[in-house]
Scaffold this motif. Structure first.
Motif, PDB file in Angstrom:
ATOM      1  N   LEU A   1       0.806  -1.221   0.000  1.00 12.29           N
ATOM      2  CA  LEU A   1       0.000   0.000   0.000  1.00 12.29           C
ATOM      3  C   LEU A   1       0.842   1.276   0.000  1.00 12.29           C
ATOM      4  CD1 LEU A   1      -2.763  -1.028   2.591  1.00 12.29           C
ATOM      5  CD2 LEU A   1      -2.774  -1.282   0.105  1.00 12.29           C
ATOM      6  N   PHE A   2       2.141   1.125  -0.172  1.00  8.52           N
ATOM      7  CA  PHE A   2       3.032   2.287  -0.116  1.00  8.52           C
ATOM      8  C   PHE A   2       2.649   3.387  -1.109  1.00  8.52           C
ATOM      9  CE2 PHE A   2       6.951   4.713  -0.639  1.00  8.52           C
ATOM     10  CZ  PHE A   2       7.331   4.903   0.693  1.00  8.52           C
ATOM     11  N   PRO A   3       2.230   3.042  -2.336  1.00 13.15           N
ATOM     12  CA  PRO A   3       1.829   4.107  -3.265  1.00 13.15           C
ATOM     13  C   PRO A   3       0.726   5.014  -2.711  1.00 13.15           C
ATOM     14  CG  PRO A   3       2.148   2.081  -4.463  1.00 13.15           C
ATOM     15  CD  PRO A   3       2.238   1.727  -3.004  1.00 13.15           C
ATOM     16  N   LEU A   4      -0.221   4.458  -1.970  1.00  9.14           N
ATOM     17  CA  LEU A   4      -1.278   5.284  -1.386  1.00  9.14           C
ATOM     18  C   LEU A   4      -0.704   6.263  -0.366  1.00  9.14           C
ATOM     19  CD1 LEU A   4      -4.165   2.684  -0.757  1.00  9.14           C
ATOM     20  CD2 LEU A   4      -4.171   4.583  -2.396  1.00  9.14           C
ATOM     21  N   ASP A   5       0.282   5.805   0.387  1.00 10.40           N
ATOM     22  CA  ASP A   5       0.935   6.668   1.367  1.00 10.40           C
ATOM     23  C   ASP A   5       1.684   7.801   0.673  1.00 10.40           C
ATOM     24  OD1 ASP A   5       1.848   7.502   3.911  1.00 10.40           O
ATOM     25  OD2 ASP A   5       3.704   6.388   3.654  1.00 10.40           O
ATOM     26  N   THR A   6       2.350   7.472  -0.432  1.00  7.17           N
ATOM     27  CA  THR A   6       3.080   8.492  -1.192  1.00  7.17           C
ATOM     28  C   THR A   6       2.126   9.535  -1.754  1.00  7.17           C
ATOM     29  OG1 THR A   6       4.803   6.896  -1.801  1.00  7.17           O
ATOM     30  CG2 THR A   6       4.650   8.892  -3.137  1.00  7.17           C
TER      31      THR A   6
ATOM     32  N   PHE B   1     -12.258   4.876  10.267  1.00 11.92           N
ATOM     33  CA  PHE B   1     -12.975   5.934  10.992  1.00 11.92           C
ATOM     34  C   PHE B   1     -11.983   6.844  11.713  1.00 11.92           C
ATOM     35  CE2 PHE B   1     -15.296   7.372  14.858  1.00 11.92           C
ATOM     36  CZ  PHE B   1     -16.327   8.066  14.236  1.00 11.92           C
ATOM     37  N   SER B   2     -11.002   6.236  12.369  1.00 10.19           N
ATOM     38  CA  SER B   2      -9.983   7.001  13.113  1.00 10.19           C
ATOM     39  C   SER B   2      -9.117   7.821  12.165  1.00 10.19           C
ATOM     40  CB  SER B   2      -9.102   6.043  13.916  1.00 10.19           C
ATOM     41  OG  SER B   2      -9.874   5.212  14.737  1.00 10.19           O
ATOM     42  N   ALA B   3      -8.776   7.231  11.022  1.00  3.47           N
ATOM     43  CA  ALA B   3      -7.923   7.916  10.042  1.00  3.47           C
ATOM     44  C   ALA B   3      -8.593   9.175   9.511  1.00  3.47           C
ATOM     45  CB  ALA B   3      -7.594   6.970   8.889  1.00  3.47           C
TER      46      ALA B   3
ATOM     47  N   ILE C   1      -8.701  10.816   1.397  1.00  3.32           N
ATOM     48  CA  ILE C   1      -9.167   9.595   0.718  1.00  3.32           C
ATOM     49  C   ILE C   1      -8.076   8.525   0.679  1.00  3.32           C
ATOM     50  CG2 ILE C   1      -9.986   8.621  -1.463  1.00  3.32           C
ATOM     51  CD1 ILE C   1     -11.551  11.217  -1.887  1.00  3.32           C
ATOM     52  N   PRO C   2      -6.859   8.827   0.158  1.00  7.69           N
ATOM     53  CA  PRO C   2      -5.823   7.784   0.195  1.00  7.69           C
ATOM     54  C   PRO C   2      -5.422   7.381   1.601  1.00  7.69           C
ATOM     55  CG  PRO C   2      -4.913   9.873  -0.587  1.00  7.69           C
ATOM     56  CD  PRO C   2      -6.393  10.023  -0.572  1.00  7.69           C
ATOM     57  N   ARG C   3      -5.423   8.331   2.549  1.00  4.88           N
ATOM     58  CA  ARG C   3      -5.073   8.009   3.942  1.00  4.88           C
ATOM     59  C   ARG C   3      -6.093   7.048   4.543  1.00  4.88           C
ATOM     60  NH1 ARG C   3      -2.937   9.209   8.974  1.00  4.88           N
ATOM     61  NH2 ARG C   3      -4.425   9.661  10.623  1.00  4.88           N
ATOM     62  N   THR C   4      -7.376   7.355   4.373  1.00  5.18           N
ATOM     63  CA  THR C   4      -8.427   6.505   4.935  1.00  5.18           C
ATOM     64  C   THR C   4      -8.429   5.134   4.277  1.00  5.18           C
ATOM     65  OG1 THR C   4      -9.789   8.453   5.414  1.00  5.18           O
ATOM     66  CG2 THR C   4     -10.902   6.316   5.378  1.00  5.18           C
TER      67      THR C   4
END
Length: 299
Positions: free
Chosen positions: A62-67, A230-232, A280-283
């Motif tokens: 999932l690293f691309p979403l974090d980037t 939810f927390s994110a 959106i990417p974080r959640t």
């Protein structure tokens, strides 16, 4: 009335061992708790190893979403920070630190939960989970913060190598520079954990009680996914502030690490949408990650 038969009580009451009348609804609650307590839970070492392996897999996959999330939160903006180019920049240090970081968190979390559980009444279990999770975050941030700083500066295309990030940071700011953003990271992680872990434990308890046995791995996974996502979403503004602090030039006011200053500055520049940049990417990233980690930890 004659006879020596048993006394008559209302249909919804029974006598306990001490002769006290107890409602059947209370008995059902206690029975469900006993079922959960008696069920075999995964042992700590197994959970820890499973969680560590799952953590590395999740962080890499999932690293691309974090980037993308990081680049959306930068002052320069998504396109200027690299867009979709070099989407795996900073993966090395993140992957190397994933297992130790997870291990440090869960060791602290489970140890605190066990210690406090002995001394605190069951009615205060949500508070126990909150304190345990907060303690886990404070300790694990000793590893997480330097890694996060290196990773995010690579993700934002400020450097071409992780080694260069470390070299420049030590030269310009000293060893303390690697921990810039420690307080803002803790300030992000504690509220996140105060919501996520008690909610996860509560959802598992409800589900366990309703079905009469401890939750299966897939059920713990779904509970973790909901709690994590939810927390994110709720803590995104704190994540934006943390990102800005870590990426700021050392001469900028933002680099001093004040969360309130960072939030005000972002709000002044971009308004409310700026504080929720990358939501959106974080959640999505944390929802999927929490699902896998919680499922593995429960297996």
């Amino acid at each position: 009335m004659g006879g020596s038969g048993p006394p008559f009580y209302h249909y919804n009451t029974v006598l306990d061992d001490h002769g006290t009348i107890t409602t059947t609804s209370e008995i059902k609650v206690w029975k469900s708790r006993l079922v959960i307590m008696s069920c075999k839970k995964p042992d700590f070492i197994t959970s820890l190893m499973a969680g560590g392996i799952a953590g590395i897999s999740v962080d890499v996959a999932l690293f691309p979403l974090d980037t993308i999330k990081t680049r959306l939160q930068t002052e320069a903006g998504f396109r200027a920070s690299g867009g979709f180019r070099g989407i795996y920049s900073g993966l090395g240090p993140a992957a190397l630190a994933s297992a130790p970081n997870a291990a440090l968190f869960f060791c602290t979390y489970e140890s605190m939960k066990k210690f406090l559980g002995v001394h605190v009444s069951n009615r205060y279990q949500p508070a126990v989970h909150m304190i345990a999770a907060s303690s886990g975050e404070i300790v694990s941030c000793i590893i997480r913060v330097p890694v996060e700083l290196i990773k995010q500066r690579r993700q934002a295309q400020l450097y071409q190598s992780s080694f260069k990030v470390i070299q420049d940071t030590l030269h310009n700011e000293g060893f303390r520079g690697l921990f810039r953003g420690y307080l803002s990271t803790v300030a992000r992680e504690i509220p996140f954990s105060l919501i996520q872990f008690p909610l996860w434990e509560l959802l598992k308890e409800w589900w366990s009680q309703s079905q009469g046995h401890y939750v299966d791995s897939w059920q713990a996974s779904l509970c973790g996914a909901f709690a994590g996502g939810f927390s994110a979403a709720l803590t995104t503004p704190l994540d934006v502030a943390k990102t800005r602090i870590m990426l700021a030039e050392r001469t900028q006011g933002m680099a001093k690490g004040s969360i309130s200053y960072a939030i005000r500055a972002v709000h002044t520049q971009h308004g409310l949408p700026g504080l929720y940049a990358g939501i959106i990417p974080r959640t999505l990233w944390i929802t999927i990650g929490a699902s896998i980690r919680c499922g593995a930890k429960n297996s």
